[in-house]
Enzyme design. Structure first.
Site, PDB file in Angstrom:
ATOM      1  N   ASP A  63      -3.500  -2.169  -6.491  1.00 62.06           N
ATOM      2  CA  ASP A  63      -4.395  -2.754  -5.494  1.00 62.06           C
ATOM      3  C   ASP A  63      -4.463  -4.259  -5.716  1.00 62.06           C
ATOM      4  O   ASP A  63      -3.977  -4.765  -6.721  1.00 62.06           O
ATOM      5  CB  ASP A  63      -5.785  -2.091  -5.484  1.00 62.06           C
ATOM      6  CG  ASP A  63      -6.424  -1.988  -6.851  1.00 62.06           C
ATOM      7  OD1 ASP A  63      -5.755  -2.315  -7.851  1.00 62.06           O
ATOM      8  OD2 ASP A  63      -7.591  -1.594  -6.932  1.00 62.06           O
ATOM      9  N   PRO A  64      -5.023  -5.009  -4.770  1.00 65.45           N
ATOM     10  CA  PRO A  64      -4.990  -6.470  -4.866  1.00 65.45           C
ATOM     11  C   PRO A  64      -5.765  -6.990  -6.080  1.00 65.45           C
ATOM     12  O   PRO A  64      -6.662  -6.329  -6.601  1.00 65.45           O
ATOM     13  CB  PRO A  64      -5.675  -6.920  -3.566  1.00 65.45           C
ATOM     14  CG  PRO A  64      -5.577  -5.756  -2.633  1.00 65.45           C
ATOM     15  CD  PRO A  64      -5.631  -4.546  -3.502  1.00 65.45           C
TER      16      PRO A  64
END
Length: 224
Positions: A64-65
């Site tokens: 995920d970011p």
């Protein structure tokens, strides 16, 4: 209004009407209006914007970011210019230096890779500030699985780069033996010494591309 503006629209627009995505969109509306969410909503689909389906040669799959201020901008492992290099990206650049002699740049902005056909895709495309994995299990995985499936269905070979267990779980979606899969431990400081260092992914990718008669990736990131 089309969310995607290249050939990804043809294969992914139907996803935006599916119940899981309608639910995800409502969740994101609430999150963006009440929390600090990364990346900016205008950057969520940057991986697909920068690297059209027909031009994707390589996929580097992330999780995920980044969840710190000004880091994430929609490309896995990449950070905006002017932001310190996160530890995993430092290790990616160290391996790139050992593999191909590329100097470590003063920025972690990987857009030049994306523009050459390296799809920098996270499996989850948004995150709450300071809360890793906070948007897992909300629907993004179904969407990005569809992205991987579209690539798997393509005639032209793709080189999938799967670093770490989370990325390697997606190997089940890559059923077409015309594609290439490169696996190694994650470049995080917790696992890089277990086989990420020394895996030489960048030269391996370029060798495969050369064998296919494709132009190689210019991996060196310019200083800004």
């Amino acid at each position: 209004m089309s969310i995607l503006h290249n050939d990804w629209a043809d294969v992914l627009e139907a996803e935006f009407q599916k119940p899981y995505y309608v639910q995800l969109r409502e969740f994101l509306k609430q999150e963006y209006s009440t929390q600090t969410i990364y990346p900016s909503m205008y950057d969520i689909f940057n991986a697909l914007h920068y690297t059209p389906l027909a031009e994707a040669k390589v996929v580097i799959l992330g999780q995920d970011p980044y969840h710190g201020p000004n880091q994430a901008h929609g490309l896995s492992f990449s950070v905006k210019p002017g932001v310190p290099l996160p530890p995993s990206l430092q290790n990616i650049f160290k391996e790139l230096r050992e593999d191909l002699g590329c100097p470590i740049p003063n920025n972690g902005h990987l857009t030049p890779w994306a523009e050459q056909g390296v799809l920098l895709l996270n499996t989850v495309l948004t995150v709450r500030k300071g809360q890793a994995a906070s948007h897992r299990g909300k629907g993004w995985e179904s969407f990005t699985d569809r992205v991987i499936t579209c690539l798997n269905e393509r005639e032209k070979p793709v080189i999938f780069v799967l670093w770490g267990r989370h990325a390697q779980e997606k190997q089940a979606l890559i059923t077409n033996d015309r594609h290439y899969i490169l696996t190694a431990p994650h470049p995080s400081p917790f696992s890089a010494n277990r086989g990420f260092f020394g895996s030489r992914p960048f030269s391996t990718i370029n060798r495969i591309l050369q064998e296919q008669g494709e132009s190689q990736i210019h991996w060196e990131i310019p200083n800004l």
